[in-house]
Scaffold this active site. Structure first.
Site, PDB file in Angstrom:
ATOM      1  N   THR A   1      21.679 -50.689 -36.322  1.00  0.00           N
ATOM      2  CA  THR A   1      22.744 -50.008 -35.563  1.00  0.00           C
ATOM      3  C   THR A   1      23.145 -50.802 -34.530  1.00  0.00           C
ATOM      4  O   THR A   1      22.385 -51.447 -33.977  1.00  0.00           O
ATOM      5  CB  THR A   1      21.846 -48.443 -34.978  1.00  0.00           C
ATOM      6  OG1 THR A   1      21.719 -47.482 -36.059  1.00  0.00           O
ATOM      7  CG2 THR A   1      22.844 -48.024 -33.909  1.00  0.00           C
TER       8      THR A   1
ATOM      9  N   VAL B   1      22.267 -37.150 -40.994  1.00  0.00           N
ATOM     10  CA  VAL B   1      22.611 -37.598 -39.886  1.00  0.00           C
ATOM     11  C   VAL B   1      21.286 -37.989 -39.301  1.00  0.00           C
ATOM     12  O   VAL B   1      20.421 -37.245 -39.085  1.00  0.00           O
ATOM     13  CB  VAL B   1      23.335 -36.395 -38.910  1.00  0.00           C
ATOM     14  CG1 VAL B   1      23.659 -36.923 -37.713  1.00  0.00           C
ATOM     15  CG2 VAL B   1      24.713 -36.332 -39.858  1.00  0.00           C
TER      16      VAL B   1
ATOM     17  N   GLY C   1      15.890 -42.990 -37.469  1.00  0.00           N
ATOM     18  CA  GLY C   1      16.440 -42.002 -36.567  1.00  0.00           C
ATOM     19  C   GLY C   1      15.792 -40.627 -36.503  1.00  0.00           C
ATOM     20  O   GLY C   1      15.704 -40.177 -35.570  1.00  0.00           O
TER      21      GLY C   1
HETATM   22  N1  ASP Z   1      18.908 -44.950 -36.114  1.00  0.00           N
HETATM   23  C1  ASP Z   1      19.785 -45.273 -37.376  1.00  0.00           C
HETATM   24  C2  ASP Z   1      19.605 -43.820 -38.027  1.00  0.00           C
HETATM   25  O1  ASP Z   1      18.459 -43.505 -38.268  1.00  0.00           O
HETATM   26  C3  ASP Z   1      19.579 -46.267 -38.163  1.00  0.00           C
HETATM   27  C4  ASP Z   1      19.370 -47.856 -37.541  1.00  0.00           C
HETATM   28  O2  ASP Z   1      19.349 -47.882 -36.234  1.00  0.00           O
HETATM   29  O3  ASP Z   1      18.812 -48.540 -38.176  1.00  0.00           O
HETATM   30  O4  ASP Z   1      20.657 -43.449 -38.652  1.00  0.00           O
END
Ligand code: ASP
Length: 342
Positions: free
Chosen positions: A202, A231, A256
């Site tokens: 992200t 989500v 997440g």
């Molecule tokens: N945090 C993000 C999610 O879980 C993905 C990531 O940062 O790798 O959607």
């Protein structure tokens, strides 16, 4: 596909492309501003764009939006429309933004819009709401003049998706994530891929401008090959991002669900309020996830980064492999290896 952590990014500001150990860099940052930090290797390019705003006396809010738009436009595996899709083959995007006055906005499960961060900002500025999702978020974006992009996977994403489909044997099953069948689990949890890369990334970015005001944003396509409608933390204020102009700002990357469980970014900011340095606040938040996950913590990655009002910065993650980009001068935009607990 070029994986971000394998991609040695040379900054056009004449910047260093090597990683500083974080104990060196974080000790030498007192009272530094403006400053911008962001997650992973892609943060170098994103910081560069943010820095152009900050160095000209611009607002941190504009800097973070401009910064992550670079990543959203790139052919990144995990951010923007070029990213990996969900299990049904659709790219769905999550993003949020927060300013120095506690104003915030977000979008989730948004399809076919190139810059979710900018839609999140419109939610913040033009609606009485904080979060719009799915078809409603898309409708709002179109009403605001954002073009609807074609529903088409990038060549890299298409290749990855086809590869994923070979093994996944995906059938929509309730509680598939808890299914003991490893074949199914490998699609999402554990999130480590066969080649040692993590199944998600992200861009989270937090900045302080020359006036000492803080802002942040977080934007992603979420975990690769997630269940449709899933989500993560990235569009959730308090989880993927939190800003308190009296204290500091924090953002998260990684699994997440586990960031949401502890209201991660809010926790980091509250720990800084209690006097912890950004690095120690991030460490404590990571430790809390590890405590909750127990032996399963080794199967996931979560990283936090944070800055405080003194311009100190820091980051921490569960396990080796996370890094972040720090920029506070024309010739200072560099990667820092996140310290890790396990
Ligand atoms: N945090 C993000 C999610 O879980 C993905 C990531 O940062 O790798 O959607």
């Amino acid at each position: 596909m070029i994986h971000r952590r394998k991609f040695l990014q040379l900054g056009s500001l004449g910047l260093s492309s090597f990683s500083f150990p974080s104990f060196i860099s974080s000790k030498s940052t007192a009272a530094r501003r403006p400053i911008v930090i962001s997650t992973w290797d892609a943060g170098i390019d994103a910081n560069k764009a943010a820095w152009q705003v900050l160095r000209n006396g611009g607002r941190a809010l504009d800097a973070v939006e401009q910064g992550v738009m670079v990543t959203e436009s790139s052919q990144n595996c995990c951010v923007g429309l070029g990213a990996n899709p969900d299990r049904d083959g659709f790219v769905t995007l999550d993003s949020c933004i927060m300013d120095e006055n506690g104003n915030c906005g977000g979008v989730a499960f948004l399809e076919r819009i190139k810059h979710p961060v900018s839609v999140a900002r419109r939610v913040m500025e033009k609606t009485p709401h904080v979060l719009l999702v799915g078809a409603g978020a898309q409708q709002f974006a179109v009403e605001q003049g954002f073009p609807l992009e074609p529903q088409k996977l990038s060549p890299d994403a298409e290749r990855s998706y086809k590869e994923w489909l070979k093994k996944s044997e995906y059938k929509p099953v309730i509680n598939i994530e808890n299914n003991a069948n490893k074949k199914n689990q490998a699609a999402f949890a554990p999130a480590k891929l066969d080649n040692g890369e993590w199944n998600h990334d992200t861009i989270g970015m937090v900045a302080m401008d020359a006036n000492g005001n803080l802002s942040g944003t977080c934007t992603t396509s979420g975990a690769g090959f997630k269940m449709r409608g899933r989500v993560g933390d990235s569009p959730i204020i308090g989880a993927g991002l939190f800003v308190d102009n009296e204290v500091g700002a924090a953002t998260a990357t990684g699994q997440g669900e586990d960031v949401i469980r502890i209201c991660g970014s809010h926790l980091v900011v509250e720990l800084m309020r209690q006097g912890l340095s950004p690095e120690n606040a991030c460490k404590k938040a990571v430790e809390r996830i590890i405590k909750i996950k127990g032996s399963k913590a080794k199967d996931i990655q979560v990283g936090f980064i944070a800055i405080n009002k003194q311009g100190e910065y820091g980051g921490y993650c569960i396990q080796k492999g996370f890094n972040f980009a720090v920029c506070y001068a024309d010739d200072k935009n560099f990667l820092v290896d996140g310290k890790y607990v396990l």
